[in-house]
Design an enzyme around this catalytic site. Structure first.
Site, PDB file in Angstrom:
ATOM      1  N   LYS A 202       0.870  -1.183   0.000  1.00 16.37           N
ATOM      2  CA  LYS A 202       0.000   0.000   0.000  1.00 16.37           C
ATOM      3  C   LYS A 202       0.902   1.227   0.000  1.00 16.37           C
ATOM      4  O   LYS A 202       1.720   1.393   0.910  1.00 16.37           O
ATOM      5  CB  LYS A 202      -0.861   0.024   1.265  1.00 16.37           C
ATOM      6  CG  LYS A 202      -2.061  -0.884   1.223  1.00 16.37           C
ATOM      7  CD  LYS A 202      -2.960  -0.643   2.429  1.00 16.37           C
ATOM      8  CE  LYS A 202      -4.212  -1.488   2.355  1.00 16.37           C
ATOM      9  NZ  LYS A 202      -4.014  -2.909   2.084  1.00 16.37           N
TER      10      LYS A 202
ATOM     11  N   ASP B  14      -1.487  -2.426  -3.922  1.00 12.83           N
ATOM     12  CA  ASP B  14      -2.885  -2.371  -3.492  1.00 12.83           C
ATOM     13  C   ASP B  14      -3.452  -1.022  -3.944  1.00 12.83           C
ATOM     14  O   ASP B  14      -2.705  -0.095  -4.242  1.00 12.83           O
ATOM     15  CB  ASP B  14      -2.983  -2.447  -1.962  1.00 12.83           C
ATOM     16  CG  ASP B  14      -2.815  -3.870  -1.446  1.00 12.83           C
ATOM     17  OD1 ASP B  14      -2.651  -4.794  -2.252  1.00 12.83           O
ATOM     18  OD2 ASP B  14      -2.842  -4.038  -0.214  1.00 12.83           O
TER      19      ASP B  14
ATOM     20  N   ARG C  16      -5.366  -6.959 -10.559  1.00 14.14           N
ATOM     21  CA  ARG C  16      -6.222  -7.633  -9.571  1.00 14.14           C
ATOM     22  C   ARG C  16      -7.540  -6.861  -9.489  1.00 14.14           C
ATOM     23  O   ARG C  16      -7.570  -5.709  -9.065  1.00 14.14           O
ATOM     24  CB  ARG C  16      -5.545  -7.620  -8.206  1.00 14.14           C
ATOM     25  CG  ARG C  16      -6.465  -8.174  -7.103  1.00 14.14           C
ATOM     26  CD  ARG C  16      -6.054  -7.686  -5.715  1.00 14.14           C
ATOM     27  NE  ARG C  16      -4.744  -8.156  -5.334  1.00 14.14           N
ATOM     28  CZ  ARG C  16      -3.992  -7.543  -4.409  1.00 14.14           C
ATOM     29  NH1 ARG C  16      -4.418  -6.466  -3.795  1.00 14.14           N
ATOM     30  NH2 ARG C  16      -2.796  -8.014  -4.120  1.00 14.14           N
TER      31      ARG C  16
ATOM     32  N   GLY D 185     -13.930  -3.339  -4.151  1.00 16.56           N
ATOM     33  CA  GLY D 185     -13.611  -2.050  -3.526  1.00 16.56           C
ATOM     34  C   GLY D 185     -14.032  -2.067  -2.068  1.00 16.56           C
ATOM     35  O   GLY D 185     -15.174  -2.415  -1.761  1.00 16.56           O
ATOM     36  N   ALA D 186     -13.114  -1.687  -1.169  1.00 18.73           N
ATOM     37  CA  ALA D 186     -13.356  -1.840   0.265  1.00 18.73           C
ATOM     38  C   ALA D 186     -13.542  -0.514   0.994  1.00 18.73           C
ATOM     39  O   ALA D 186     -13.731  -0.507   2.196  1.00 18.73           O
ATOM     40  CB  ALA D 186     -12.184  -2.605   0.882  1.00 18.73           C
TER      41      ALA D 186
ATOM     42  N   HIS E 299     -14.461 -13.273  -3.101  1.00 18.67           N
ATOM     43  CA  HIS E 299     -14.938 -14.506  -2.441  1.00 18.67           C
ATOM     44  C   HIS E 299     -16.340 -14.838  -2.889  1.00 18.67           C
ATOM     45  O   HIS E 299     -16.924 -15.824  -2.440  1.00 18.67           O
ATOM     46  CB  HIS E 299     -14.956 -14.306  -0.923  1.00 18.67           C
ATOM     47  CG  HIS E 299     -13.711 -13.670  -0.411  1.00 18.67           C
ATOM     48  ND1 HIS E 299     -13.600 -12.326  -0.178  1.00 18.67           N
ATOM     49  CD2 HIS E 299     -12.505 -14.205  -0.143  1.00 18.67           C
ATOM     50  CE1 HIS E 299     -12.374 -12.052   0.223  1.00 18.67           C
ATOM     51  NE2 HIS E 299     -11.693 -13.166   0.246  1.00 18.67           N
TER      52      HIS E 299
ATOM     53  N   ARG F 197     -12.286  -3.162   7.884  1.00 18.35           N
ATOM     54  CA  ARG F 197     -12.860  -3.320   6.529  1.00 18.35           C
ATOM     55  C   ARG F 197     -13.459  -4.720   6.371  1.00 18.35           C
ATOM     56  O   ARG F 197     -14.494  -4.897   5.737  1.00 18.35           O
ATOM     57  CB  ARG F 197     -11.805  -3.039   5.448  1.00 18.35           C
ATOM     58  CG  ARG F 197     -11.488  -1.567   5.292  1.00 18.35           C
ATOM     59  CD  ARG F 197     -10.719  -1.272   4.013  1.00 18.35           C
ATOM     60  NE  ARG F 197      -9.386  -1.847   4.000  1.00 18.35           N
ATOM     61  CZ  ARG F 197      -8.325  -1.304   4.588  1.00 18.35           C
ATOM     62  NH1 ARG F 197      -8.422  -0.174   5.243  1.00 18.35           N
ATOM     63  NH2 ARG F 197      -7.142  -1.896   4.526  1.00 18.35           N
ATOM     64  N   ARG F 198     -12.819  -5.716   6.983  1.00 16.13           N
ATOM     65  CA  ARG F 198     -13.370  -7.087   6.899  1.00 16.13           C
ATOM     66  C   ARG F 198     -14.684  -7.176   7.682  1.00 16.13           C
ATOM     67  O   ARG F 198     -15.620  -7.844   7.271  1.00 16.13           O
ATOM     68  CB  ARG F 198     -12.383  -8.130   7.449  1.00 16.13           C
ATOM     69  CG  ARG F 198     -11.016  -8.168   6.807  1.00 16.13           C
ATOM     70  CD  ARG F 198     -11.003  -8.567   5.343  1.00 16.13           C
ATOM     71  NE  ARG F 198     -11.365  -7.620   4.338  1.00 16.13           N
ATOM     72  CZ  ARG F 198     -10.589  -6.657   3.810  1.00 16.13           C
ATOM     73  NH1 ARG F 198      -9.380  -6.474   4.230  1.00 16.13           N
ATOM     74  NH2 ARG F 198     -11.038  -5.853   2.857  1.00 16.13           N
TER      75      ARG F 198
HETATM   76  C1  FAD Z   1      -6.880 -10.748  -2.768  1.00 17.43           C
HETATM   77  C2  FAD Z   1      -7.668  -9.522  -2.445  1.00 17.43           C
HETATM   78  C3  FAD Z   1      -7.041  -8.299  -2.440  1.00 17.43           C
HETATM   79  C4  FAD Z   1      -7.769  -7.139  -2.190  1.00 17.43           C
HETATM   80  N1  FAD Z   1      -7.162  -5.929  -2.340  1.00 17.43           N
HETATM   81  C5  FAD Z   1      -7.922  -4.805  -2.247  1.00 17.43           C
HETATM   82  C6  FAD Z   1      -7.380  -3.531  -2.550  1.00 17.43           C
HETATM   83  O1  FAD Z   1      -6.193  -3.402  -2.905  1.00 17.43           O
HETATM   84  N2  FAD Z   1      -8.192  -2.457  -2.443  1.00 17.43           N
HETATM   85  C7  FAD Z   1      -9.502  -2.556  -2.065  1.00 17.43           C
HETATM   86  O2  FAD Z   1     -10.223  -1.561  -2.025  1.00 17.43           O
HETATM   87  N3  FAD Z   1     -10.037  -3.764  -1.768  1.00 17.43           N
HETATM   88  C8  FAD Z   1      -9.278  -4.868  -1.840  1.00 17.43           C
HETATM   89  N4  FAD Z   1      -9.856  -6.089  -1.556  1.00 17.43           N
HETATM   90  C9  FAD Z   1     -11.185  -6.146  -0.888  1.00 17.43           C
HETATM   91  C10 FAD Z   1     -12.329  -6.092  -1.886  1.00 17.43           C
HETATM   92  O3  FAD Z   1     -12.431  -4.807  -2.453  1.00 17.43           O
HETATM   93  C11 FAD Z   1     -13.663  -6.442  -1.218  1.00 17.43           C
HETATM   94  O4  FAD Z   1     -13.938  -5.499  -0.218  1.00 17.43           O
HETATM   95  C12 FAD Z   1     -13.702  -7.812  -0.587  1.00 17.43           C
HETATM   96  O5  FAD Z   1     -13.023  -8.759  -1.360  1.00 17.43           O
HETATM   97  C13 FAD Z   1     -15.167  -8.274  -0.440  1.00 17.43           C
HETATM   98  O6  FAD Z   1     -15.781  -8.420  -1.690  1.00 17.43           O
HETATM   99  P1  FAD Z   1     -16.092  -9.859  -2.357  1.00 17.43           P
HETATM  100  O7  FAD Z   1     -15.972  -9.707  -3.832  1.00 17.43           O
HETATM  101  O8  FAD Z   1     -15.196 -10.860  -1.769  1.00 17.43           O
HETATM  102  O9  FAD Z   1     -17.560 -10.204  -2.039  1.00 17.43           O
HETATM  103  P2  FAD Z   1     -18.701  -9.578  -1.094  1.00 17.43           P
HETATM  104  O10 FAD Z   1     -19.544  -8.685  -1.925  1.00 17.43           O
HETATM  105  O11 FAD Z   1     -18.137  -9.052   0.187  1.00 17.43           O
HETATM  106  O12 FAD Z   1     -19.475 -10.888  -0.745  1.00 17.43           O
HETATM  107  C14 FAD Z   1     -20.251 -11.524  -1.731  1.00 17.43           C
HETATM  108  C15 FAD Z   1     -20.527 -12.939  -1.334  1.00 17.43           C
HETATM  109  O13 FAD Z   1     -19.280 -13.645  -1.157  1.00 17.43           O
HETATM  110  C16 FAD Z   1     -19.449 -14.625  -0.151  1.00 17.43           C
HETATM  111  N5  FAD Z   1     -18.526 -14.332   0.959  1.00 17.43           N
HETATM  112  C17 FAD Z   1     -17.854 -13.195   1.190  1.00 17.43           C
HETATM  113  N6  FAD Z   1     -17.143 -13.287   2.336  1.00 17.43           N
HETATM  114  C18 FAD Z   1     -17.386 -14.523   2.823  1.00 17.43           C
HETATM  115  C19 FAD Z   1     -16.983 -15.224   3.993  1.00 17.43           C
HETATM  116  N7  FAD Z   1     -16.203 -14.651   4.933  1.00 17.43           N
HETATM  117  N8  FAD Z   1     -17.423 -16.486   4.171  1.00 17.43           N
HETATM  118  C20 FAD Z   1     -18.251 -17.046   3.283  1.00 17.43           C
HETATM  119  N9  FAD Z   1     -18.699 -16.431   2.167  1.00 17.43           N
HETATM  120  C21 FAD Z   1     -18.269 -15.192   1.947  1.00 17.43           C
HETATM  121  C22 FAD Z   1     -20.871 -14.530   0.314  1.00 17.43           C
HETATM  122  O14 FAD Z   1     -21.655 -15.404  -0.458  1.00 17.43           O
HETATM  123  C23 FAD Z   1     -21.228 -13.092  -0.017  1.00 17.43           C
HETATM  124  O15 FAD Z   1     -22.596 -12.869  -0.136  1.00 17.43           O
HETATM  125  C24 FAD Z   1      -9.156  -7.253  -1.838  1.00 17.43           C
HETATM  126  C25 FAD Z   1      -9.767  -8.488  -1.832  1.00 17.43           C
HETATM  127  C26 FAD Z   1      -9.060  -9.611  -2.146  1.00 17.43           C
HETATM  128  C27 FAD Z   1      -9.774 -10.923  -2.160  1.00 17.43           C
END
Ligand code: FAD
Length: 317
Positions: free
Chosen positions: A100, A143, A193, A197-198, A236, A297-298
């Site tokens: 970052k 990131d 990647r 968006g978080a 995910h 954020r998580r």
């Molecule tokens: C490798 C990686 C790097 C990242 N880097 C950045 C970055 O540089 N900048 C940034 O802004 N964001 C980053 N993120 C975070 C990202 O922007 C999202 O906030 C985060 O990944 C959640 O979105 P999602 O697509 O996983 O699904 P979400 O919209 O959060 O979830 C959708 C569905 O996924 C499933 N799910 C999600 N979490 C779980 C869980 N814990 N257990 C079971 N099922 C689950 C569920 O079915 C849920 O309804 C990163 C994420 C990853 C995976």
């Protein structure tokens, strides 16, 4: 529950909330679910365990929004120590570090010590990490943080790519500017990647409705899969995972020409299932003491994570 995302992200910025969460005795055990340790030795042990299961890794030394030079320098030093430790452990080839820019000084203000300002300082720090990573046989990814930093981050990316063209970048599907950014990032070899968006973004710059974010994610995936670069699908979400597989197959991409990425501790069984299914799966492994921003954020993005945390506070805190 998605409605809670913005208030949680906003509340997490308060120093009172930060103090309360950080000092709650139970917080640590919940944090451990997402972060395998604070030290280099602990993260290297986690890498060994993940790799034994066929998972690839990208490693993040936790820290962000650094406001002093000493912390920025310490972050660079931590990455250099990590790369050396991975080398010693025979784990460096194919590993990746995620950086970052705010952790290595992007937000510092210009002063006699920092003549070029924060972005130049961050570029210099990131370059040291990139040089060490690529010399050792690892790679690097930037990131992406909140929308106000993106122009500067892309500037740093393009500078770094002039010597290390392989350096990857995260791009947020939720931002309205993303299609334009992707157009500059889908050239041959470009590693991108894609994430939803978080950050807590206003609707003047981002989609804030989850369905619209998902649609934007799918459009961006399609663009990347049919482009000339190397797509890294950071999600995910089971629907995005399935659509990625379909788009990869339709666009003729073999598993060595794209990858899935997920965060450490989130859907670990799914991560292993994808490996067994022949996919490339990279786990983002954060480590270090400065876990607060990453952790909140998580909590904000998933009701179950928040409930797990609140239940732990209620029963043991
Ligand atoms: C490798 C990686 C790097 C990242 N880097 C950045 C970055 O540089 N900048 C940034 O802004 N964001 C980053 N993120 C975070 C990202 O922007 C999202 O906030 C985060 O990944 C959640 O979105 P999602 O697509 O996983 O699904 P979400 O919209 O959060 O979830 C959708 C569905 O996924 C499933 N799910 C999600 N979490 C779980 C869980 N814990 N257990 C079971 N099922 C689950 C569920 O079915 C849920 O309804 C990163 C994420 C990853 C995976």
């Amino acid at each position: 529950m998605f409605l809670l995302r913005k208030p949680i992200l906003a509340l997490s910025g308060s120093s009172a909330v930060r103090g309360a969460v950080s000092s709650a005795p139970i917080t640590r055990s919940v944090v451990d679910r997402f972060i395998p340790g604070e030290t280099t030795a602990e993260v290297v042990a986690a890498v060994v365990a993940l790799r034994a299961k066929g998972l690839q890794v990208t490693l993040d030394h936790l820290g962000e929004d650094t406001t002093d030079r000493a912390t920025a320098d310490a972050t660079v030093a931590a990455y250099l120590e990590l790369i050396e430790a991975l080398t010693t452990a025979g784990q460096v080839a194919g590993a990746e570090v995620s950086v970052k820019l705010s952790a290595v000084g992007q937000a510092l203000t210009a002063s006699p010590d920092i003549p070029g300002g924060g972005n130049a300082y961050a570029l210099a720090g990131a370059r040291k990490i990139a040089d060490a990573a690529y010399a050792a046989g690892a790679r690097m990814n930037l990131d992406i943080e909140d929308h106000t930093t993106i122009d500067q981050t892309l500037e740093v990316l393009f500078e770094l790519r002039s010597t290390h063209p392989d350096i990857g970048i995260a791009i947020q599907a939720m931002l309205l500017r993303t299609p334009k950014d992707l157009a500059e990032l889908t050239g041959p070899g470009s590693r991108v990647r894609l994430v939803k968006g978080a950050y807590n973004e206003p609707d003047s710059v981002a989609f804030t409705d989850p369905d619209q974010i998902d649609l934007a994610y799918v459009r961006a995936m399609k663009y990347l899969m049919y482009g000339k670069g190397y797509p890294m699908i950071g999600s995910h979400d089971p629907r995005m995972v399935a659509i990625a597989a379909k788009l990869a197959s339709d666009s003729g991409r073999t598993p060595d020409r794209w990858e899935h990425q997920m965060l450490y501790g989130i859907r670990p069984e799914e991560q292993e299932r994808l490996v067994k299914d022949g996919k490339t799966m990279r786990v983002y492994v954060p480590y270090g003491a400065d876990w607060y921003g990453y952790f909140t954020r998580r909590l904000a993005e998933r009701p179950a994570n928040l409930l797990f945390f609140l239940r732990s506070l209620a029963t043991k805190g």
